[in-house]
Design a protein around this motif. Structure first.
Motif, short mmCIF file in Angstrom:
data_model
loop_
_atom_site.label_atom_id
_atom_site.label_comp_id
_atom_site.label_asym_id
_atom_site.label_seq_id
_atom_site.Cartn_x
_atom_site.Cartn_y
_atom_site.Cartn_z
N VAL A 283 16.63 10.27 2.77
CA VAL A 283 16.47 10.56 1.34
C VAL A 283 15.87 9.32 0.65
CG1 VAL A 283 18.27 12.32 1.24
CG2 VAL A 283 18.88 9.91 0.91
N ILE A 284 15.65 9.44 -0.63
CA ILE A 284 14.98 8.37 -1.37
C ILE A 284 15.72 7.04 -1.17
CG2 ILE A 284 14.44 7.57 -3.72
CD1 ILE A 284 14.05 10.66 -4.37
N GLY B 36 7.45 1.75 -1.18
CA GLY B 36 6.55 0.77 -1.76
C GLY B 36 7.17 0.12 -2.99
N TRP C 233 8.72 5.79 5.45
CA TRP C 233 8.55 6.82 6.49
C TRP C 233 7.54 6.43 7.56
CZ3 TRP C 233 8.82 12.60 4.52
CH2 TRP C 233 10.14 12.87 4.13
N HIS D 195 14.58 20.16 -9.54
CA HIS D 195 15.59 19.12 -9.34
C HIS D 195 15.32 17.98 -10.32
CE1 HIS D 195 17.28 20.26 -5.12
NE2 HIS D 195 17.66 21.05 -6.09
N LEU E 146 3.02 3.93 3.65
CA LEU E 146 2.10 5.06 3.53
C LEU E 146 2.77 6.42 3.54
CD1 LEU E 146 -0.33 3.71 6.28
CD2 LEU E 146 -0.64 3.47 3.81
N TYR F 38 7.67 16.51 8.69
CA TYR F 38 6.43 15.84 8.32
C TYR F 38 5.96 14.96 9.48
CZ TYR F 38 6.50 17.45 3.47
OH TYR F 38 6.43 18.22 2.34
N VAL G 144 0.85 -1.19 0.00
CA VAL G 144 0.00 0.00 0.00
C VAL G 144 0.89 1.23 0.00
CG1 VAL G 144 -1.88 1.22 1.15
CG2 VAL G 144 -1.74 -1.27 1.29
N GLY G 145 0.89 1.94 -1.12
CA GLY G 145 1.76 3.12 -1.28
C GLY G 145 2.76 2.86 -2.39
N GLY H 269 6.78 15.70 -4.15
CA GLY H 269 7.57 16.31 -3.08
C GLY H 269 8.88 16.86 -3.62
N VAL H 270 9.64 16.01 -4.31
CA VAL H 270 10.92 16.45 -4.88
C VAL H 270 10.68 17.70 -5.72
CG1 VAL H 270 12.75 15.85 -6.50
CG2 VAL H 270 11.94 14.14 -4.87
N ILE I 194 16.91 14.38 -9.89
CA ILE I 194 16.30 13.52 -8.86
C ILE I 194 14.91 13.09 -9.33
CG2 ILE I 194 15.66 13.31 -6.43
CD1 ILE I 194 17.73 15.50 -5.88
C1 LIG Z 1 9.17 18.04 0.08
C2 LIG Z 1 10.13 16.87 0.02
C3 LIG Z 1 11.15 16.85 -0.91
C4 LIG Z 1 12.04 15.78 -0.95
N1 LIG Z 1 13.05 15.81 -1.84
C5 LIG Z 1 13.94 14.81 -1.87
C6 LIG Z 1 15.02 14.85 -2.78
O1 LIG Z 1 15.17 15.81 -3.56
N2 LIG Z 1 15.89 13.81 -2.78
C7 LIG Z 1 15.76 12.75 -1.94
O2 LIG Z 1 16.57 11.80 -1.99
N3 LIG Z 1 14.74 12.68 -1.03
C8 LIG Z 1 13.83 13.69 -0.99
N4 LIG Z 1 12.81 13.66 -0.09
C9 LIG Z 1 12.67 12.47 0.78
C10 LIG Z 1 11.92 11.31 0.05
O3 LIG Z 1 10.88 11.88 -0.71
C11 LIG Z 1 11.39 10.28 1.05
O4 LIG Z 1 12.52 9.64 1.63
C12 LIG Z 1 10.51 9.21 0.41
O5 LIG Z 1 9.56 9.73 -0.47
C13 LIG Z 1 9.76 8.39 1.48
O6 LIG Z 1 9.17 7.32 0.82
P1 LIG Z 1 7.81 6.61 1.30
O7 LIG Z 1 7.53 5.60 0.26
O8 LIG Z 1 7.95 6.17 2.70
O9 LIG Z 1 6.69 7.75 1.30
P2 LIG Z 1 5.99 8.56 0.12
O10 LIG Z 1 6.94 8.91 -0.95
O11 LIG Z 1 5.26 9.66 0.79
O12 LIG Z 1 4.91 7.54 -0.51
C14 LIG Z 1 3.75 7.18 0.21
C15 LIG Z 1 2.66 6.77 -0.78
O13 LIG Z 1 1.57 6.16 -0.06
C16 LIG Z 1 0.34 6.59 -0.59
N5 LIG Z 1 -0.67 6.46 0.47
C17 LIG Z 1 -0.67 7.09 1.66
N6 LIG Z 1 -1.76 6.72 2.37
C18 LIG Z 1 -2.44 5.82 1.61
C19 LIG Z 1 -3.65 5.10 1.80
N7 LIG Z 1 -4.36 5.20 2.95
N8 LIG Z 1 -4.09 4.28 0.82
C20 LIG Z 1 -3.37 4.15 -0.33
N9 LIG Z 1 -2.21 4.83 -0.57
C21 LIG Z 1 -1.76 5.65 0.40
C22 LIG Z 1 0.62 8.04 -0.97
O14 LIG Z 1 -0.34 8.52 -1.92
C23 LIG Z 1 2.04 7.95 -1.52
O15 LIG Z 1 2.02 7.71 -2.92
C24 LIG Z 1 11.91 14.71 -0.02
C25 LIG Z 1 10.87 14.73 0.92
C26 LIG Z 1 10.00 15.80 0.95
C27 LIG Z 1 8.91 15.82 1.99
#
Ligand SMILES: Cc1cc2nc3c(=O)[nH]c(=O)nc-3n(C[C@H](O)[C@H](O)[C@H](O)COP(=O)(O)OP(=O)(O)OC[C@H]3O[C@@H](n4cnc5c(N)ncnc54)[C@H](O)[C@@H]3O)c2cc1C
Ligand SMILES: NC(=O)c1ccc[n+]([C@@H]2O[C@H](COP(=O)([O-])OP(=O)(O)OC[C@H]3O[C@@H](n4cnc5c(N)ncnc54)[C@H](OP(=O)(O)O)[C@@H]3O)[C@@H](O)[C@H]2O)c1
Length: 452
Positions: free
Chosen positions: A364-365, A13, A356, A50, A98, A317, A7-8, A45-46, A53
């Motif tokens: 970072v990613i 994901g 997260w 950029h 998520l 966040y 999920v995500g 978000g990114v 990235i």
């Molecule tokens: C503003 C910003 C800029 C960034 N820029 C960079 C960068 O330039 N370089 C870098 O390396 N890192 C960057 N980061 C950090 C990077 O984006 C994160 O490390 C990464 O995205 C976290 O991944 P994630 O999969 O945990 O969460 P996310 O990327 O947030 O993905 C979560 C996904 O879950 C989905 N979701 C949530 N709840 C539900 C639900 N109930 N049902 C179904 N789907 C759901 C969302 O729609 C989303 O698609 C940035 C972060 C932020 C906040």
């Protein structure tokens, strides 16, 4: 054959799905997202400028196109969408990735005045997140205060300083592009409550501020020197030492009289947002000083007001609870052991977390890769128990029978095509569709038009 729902579709994901298909030759993975578009914060978000990235989306795309992985967008899991119990019926295992969708609060008077926004809201606006409904953040603002000194703070400060020439090649939608281009913000204050050696931004991102056209970066040496580690950085780890070197360089450079100033401030703790004609007009900060017990600071009882008609609170966040899933409100994460979800301290069979929502909103990613790997290792260890239970062959059909209308990969590709067409019609490259209506119309190959 193991059937897994992830999920995500953000980095955690996608890396989870990738690890699963690489390590289990038979597993089938459905990657669900509440949005019709994949990639999470890489898309939403990114920062749009950029581009390198952003292009990571191409490698995430390759994963989602794997023959045993299926993207199912427009599927909200939790209240009002697919209940978590239903997912458990349809799949042997569910991995929740998520992210952390909301912002932390400052908890100070005036925080909710008009003109005061979270960086999350501002980022969602310029990234065309379909939940963003704000039309313009900048009306009349001359000065902006960005509270916090992490990489998101650097992103939003930089976006405020960018001009139309730099923004129009990006995929930013037309409305924020026009608003930022027409904006009159000339003073951008980025303010940390502790010292420069404790700032969370990384040197590459910090240094980029000094490359912005017609923008001076202004730093006051006396403020930096309040930090003992600035005076003698020899004991600092290399990343912080490099930040100090960059700041020292700016402090020694007289401003060139550029059209815009980015002022980096330190040892100022926000205590109140002050109103002017019903909107925010300034932020009151208390001067802090190192407490000489590590990285902490203490208040000095001296205050400074910084004029700002726009305030962007960039203080991190925060994860959001999902109905049916345990949640620790202290850390705003799902309790887990090596990725296995814990309910009342005991492992909940078949439920996992990554990214997260597992670790909290830092990293970072690339940090999500080992995180996803750990979770997948736990899941595959549990495999013999997981596959004991029968699940339907095709969860997609079952979800449709439940009355849900997922956007599949073909729908996403149709959105991509519509964004390319929109860009071409505006004389730009790809331009993102900014609202639910146009995204869903594109996914179903209906007529596409950008919202006004
Ligand atoms: C503003 C910003 C800029 C960034 N820029 C960079 C960068 O330039 N370089 C870098 O390396 N890192 C960057 N980061 C950090 C990077 O984006 C994160 O490390 C990464 O995205 C976290 O991944 P994630 O999969 O945990 O969460 P996310 O990327 O947030 O993905 C979560 C996904 O879950 C989905 N979701 C949530 N709840 C539900 C639900 N109930 N049902 C179904 N789907 C759901 C969302 O729609 C989303 O698609 C940035 C972060 C932020 C906040
Ligand atoms: N280009 C990139 O690589 C990029 C871009 C964007 C984001 N990211 C990553 O995404 C993650 C999240 O970034 P982020 O900037 O949101 O978070 P962050 O790195 O945790 O920074 C948060 C900032 O807010 C400050 N803060 C917290 N509470 C505060 C309060 N009450 N009052 C004043 N200041 C407060 C923190 O100061 P204290 O230190 O004093 O708590 C810190 O300066 C990070 O890991 C970041 O590196 C990476």
């Amino acid at each position: 054959m193991l059937h897994v729902a992830v999920v995500g579709s953000g980095p955690s994901g996608v890396y989870t799905a990738q690890n699963l298909v690489e390590q289990d030759p038979e597993v089938r993975v459905d990657v669900l997202d509440r949005l019709p578009c994949p990639y999470g914060l890489v898309r939403y978000g990114v920062a749009p400028d950029h581009e390198k990235i952003k292009s990571l989306q191409n490698s995430l795309r390759t994963v989602l196109e794997h023959e045993r992985i299926r993207f199912l967008g427009n599927l909200h899991v939790g209240a009002g969408g697919v209940p978590t119990d239903r997912l458990r019926e349809l799949y042997h295992a569910v991995v929740y990735c998520l992210g952390a969708a909301t912002d932390r609060h400052l908890g100070i008077p005036g925080e909710d005045l008009p003109g005061s926004w979270s960086a999350t809201e501002f980022v969602s606006w310029y990234s065309a997140h379909p939940d963003s409904t704000v039309e313009d953040f900048l009306p009349g603002a001359r000065a902006a205060a960005v509270i916090g000194v992490g990489n998101v703070a650097v992103d939003v400060a930089r976006m405020l300083a960018r001009g139309v020439e730099e923004l129009s090649p990006t995929d930013m939608p037309q409305a924020p592009l026009t608003a930022l281009a027409a904006g009159k913000v000339t003073e951008i204050h980025m303010v940390g409550r502790r010292g420069p050696s404790q700032a969370r931004f990384t040197t590459k991102e910090l240094r980029e501020l000094g490359t912005l056209p017609d923008t001076d970066v202004v730093v006051d040496e006396r403020e930096l020197a309040l930090d003992p580690a600035y005076v003698d950085p020899s004991a600092l780890p290399a990343p912080q030492r490099r930040n100090i070197e960059v700041l020292r360089g700016w402090a020694a450079t007289p401003p060139r009289g550029a059209a815009r100033q980015i002022r980096l401030r330190f040892f100022l703790r926000p205590v109140e947002l002050l109103a002017e004609a019903g909107r925010v007009g300034a932020v009151r900060f208390e001067r802090t000083l190192p407490d000489e017990q590590g990285d902490g600071v203490t208040g000095s009882g001296r205050y400074e007001d910084i004029e700002a008609q726009l305030v962007l609170r960039s203080v991190g966040y925060r994860g959001v609870p999902l109905e049916g899933l345990p949640f620790d409100p202290g850390t705003a994460t799902v309790p887990h052991r090596a990725g296995r979800v814990l309910r009342d301290g005991a492992v909940s069979p078949g439920e996992y977390v990554a990214g997260w929502i597992k670790r909290g909103p830092t990293g970072v990613i690339g940090t999500n890769r080992p995180c996803a790997k750990e979770t997948v290792a736990s899941l595959l260890e549990d495999l013999p128990d997981l596959v004991r239970r029968d699940v339907p062959d095709d969860a997609f059909a079952a979800l449709r029978a439940d009355g849900l209308a997922p956007v599949d990969w073909a729908g996403w590709l149709a959105i991509e095509r519509a964004e390319a067409e929109l860009g071409a019609s505006l004389g730009r490259n790809v331009v993102k569709l900014p609202d639910w209506q146009s995204l869903m119309a594109a996914a179903h190959r209906g007529p596409v038009s950008e919202a006004p």
